[in-house]
Motif scaffolding. Structure first.
Motif, PDB file in Angstrom:
ATOM      1  N   ASP A 191       0.828  -1.201   0.000  1.00 18.41           N
ATOM      2  CA  ASP A 191       0.000   0.000   0.000  1.00 18.41           C
ATOM      3  C   ASP A 191       0.862   1.250   0.000  1.00 18.41           C
ATOM      4  OD1 ASP A 191      -2.642   1.297   0.283  1.00 18.41           O
ATOM      5  OD2 ASP A 191      -1.825   1.956   2.197  1.00 18.41           O
ATOM      6  N   SER A 196       1.006   3.993  -3.164  1.00 19.78           N
ATOM      7  CA  SER A 196       0.625   5.373  -2.919  1.00 19.78           C
ATOM      8  C   SER A 196       1.763   6.323  -3.232  1.00 19.78           C
ATOM      9  CB  SER A 196       0.201   5.540  -1.460  1.00 19.78           C
ATOM     10  OG  SER A 196      -0.919   4.734  -1.175  1.00 19.78           O
ATOM     11  N   CYS A 248     -11.809   2.305  -5.112  1.00 17.59           N
ATOM     12  CA  CYS A 248     -11.541   2.425  -3.677  1.00 17.59           C
ATOM     13  C   CYS A 248     -11.273   3.882  -3.317  1.00 17.59           C
ATOM     14  CB  CYS A 248     -10.341   1.572  -3.291  1.00 17.59           C
ATOM     15  SG  CYS A 248     -10.573  -0.183  -3.640  1.00 17.59           S
ATOM     16  N   GLU A 295      -9.652   5.951  -0.915  1.00 19.18           N
ATOM     17  CA  GLU A 295      -8.617   5.672   0.074  1.00 19.18           C
ATOM     18  C   GLU A 295      -8.861   6.430   1.376  1.00 19.18           C
ATOM     19  OE1 GLU A 295      -6.297   3.451  -0.154  1.00 19.18           O
ATOM     20  OE2 GLU A 295      -6.451   2.906  -2.281  1.00 19.18           O
ATOM     21  N   SER A 344      -8.579   4.753  -6.168  1.00 16.45           N
ATOM     22  CA  SER A 344      -7.674   3.749  -6.721  1.00 16.45           C
ATOM     23  C   SER A 344      -8.496   2.561  -7.196  1.00 16.45           C
ATOM     24  CB  SER A 344      -6.648   3.315  -5.671  1.00 16.45           C
ATOM     25  OG  SER A 344      -7.316   2.750  -4.553  1.00 16.45           O
ATOM     26  N   HIS A 402      -8.846   0.838   3.126  1.00 17.03           N
ATOM     27  CA  HIS A 402      -7.418   0.658   3.351  1.00 17.03           C
ATOM     28  C   HIS A 402      -7.100  -0.811   3.124  1.00 17.03           C
ATOM     29  CE1 HIS A 402      -3.422   0.657   5.223  1.00 17.03           C
ATOM     30  NE2 HIS A 402      -3.433   1.956   4.973  1.00 17.03           N
ATOM     31  N   SER A 404      -3.985  -1.828  -4.127  1.00 13.88           N
ATOM     32  CA  SER A 404      -4.719  -0.808  -4.861  1.00 13.88           C
ATOM     33  C   SER A 404      -3.727   0.084  -5.596  1.00 13.88           C
ATOM     34  CB  SER A 404      -5.600   0.019  -3.923  1.00 13.88           C
ATOM     35  OG  SER A 404      -4.818   0.638  -2.917  1.00 13.88           O
TER      36      SER A 404
END
Length: 280
Positions: A31, A35, A94, A96, A103, A181, A197
């Motif tokens: 994750d 990101s 998603c 976030e 995402s 998450h 993601s």
């Protein structure tokens, strides 16, 4: 040994708390990695994300997904028995938890599966007789594979079935997952090695766009994000979903140009062989 390799170790006899923690660390690591990629070039703003989630844009997206052109079958690919089956996948938008960015949710298939092992895919699978609809199929498979409860998913609707060569017809089901998450997921390691993601801002970067040329005579869109390669059916679905989701003002040039999925595949000319003359 990386977190990914540690968390994918399968203990059939004992699933210890330590292994659960390792799996959690793996997902957190992925994750953070995904990101971080978006900080290089942010294209979509917070206002843009809000626009994409309006009712008008939802209806527009689903209407276009129901009118995606049929995949033109290469002549060299004759039908097979797999095409008689049907399946559904979940394309999860998603939202976030910490950034409010959007995402897309992907999985990597288990290395122990007979087909397409270790390839990146959307959650989903074949439709069972007990599934009342393709939406039910996508939700059931998603919950079985990655432990995402169906109550968390706000369904936008079903797209039209995609009939692709050598595989089951696939119905994409689109849904929104608020307050997401990746550490909320609980993976079924018999089916999924990892889940992650990828931000929309990463997927629409021009440097991510690729294509894969197949020997059977067609090419397909591919997205390369760091060490992740989204290709095949998942690349095809990602490409068309982004085209349907994004209005023209937010769409990068790499998506505005329709790919020609049928391209001749030419083998390189054979190397010349030089024969030495011999005297008898």
């Amino acid at each position: 040994m990386t977190f990914t390799k540690i968390c994918l170790r399968r203990e059939r006899i004992l699933w210890s708390p330590i292994c659960r923690m390792q799996q959690l660390m793996c997902r957190q690591s992925r994750d953070r990695h995904s990101s971080a990629a978006v900080t290089d070039s942010t294209v979509l703003t917070e206002d843009d994300f809000s626009l994409l989630l309006t009712e008008e844009q939802r209806q527009r997206c689903m209407e276009q997904l129901r009118n995606v052109p049929a995949f033109p079958r290469p002549k060299s690919l004759t039908p097979n028995r797999n095409e008689k089956n049907s399946a559904a996948v979940l394309i999860a938008l998603c939202l976030e938890q910490h950034s409010n960015e959007i995402s897309l949710l992907y999985t990597r298939r288990s290395r122990h599966l007979r087909s397409h092992s270790l390839q990146i895919s959307f959650p989903g699978g074949k439709r069972d007789e007990s599934d009342a609809s393709f939406e039910e199929c996508a939700l059931r498979e998603t919950e079985e594979e990655i432990g995402l409860p169906r109550e968390r998913i706000q369904i936008w609707g079903e797209a039209s079935a995609l009939h692709l060569p050598r595989t089951a017809s696939i119905v994409p089901v689109v849904g929104l997952v608020p307050d997401f998450h990746v550490t909320q997921l609980k993976l079924n390691l018999d089916e999924v090695e990892e889940a992650f993601s990828i931000p929309l801002n990463t997927l629409i970067r021009p440097t991510v766009a690729r294509h894969t040329q197949f020997r059977s005579g067609y090419s397909g869109p591919t997205f390369v994000v760091d060490q992740l390669r989204i290709w095949g059916i998942t690349g095809y679905l990602t490409y068309w979903f982004l085209r349907c989701l994004l209005p023209g003002t937010l769409m990068p040039d790499t998506l505005k140009t329709k790919m020609n999925f049928i391209r001749p595949y030419r083998l390189p000319p054979p190397a010349a062989h030089h024969h030495k003359s011999t005297n008898h």
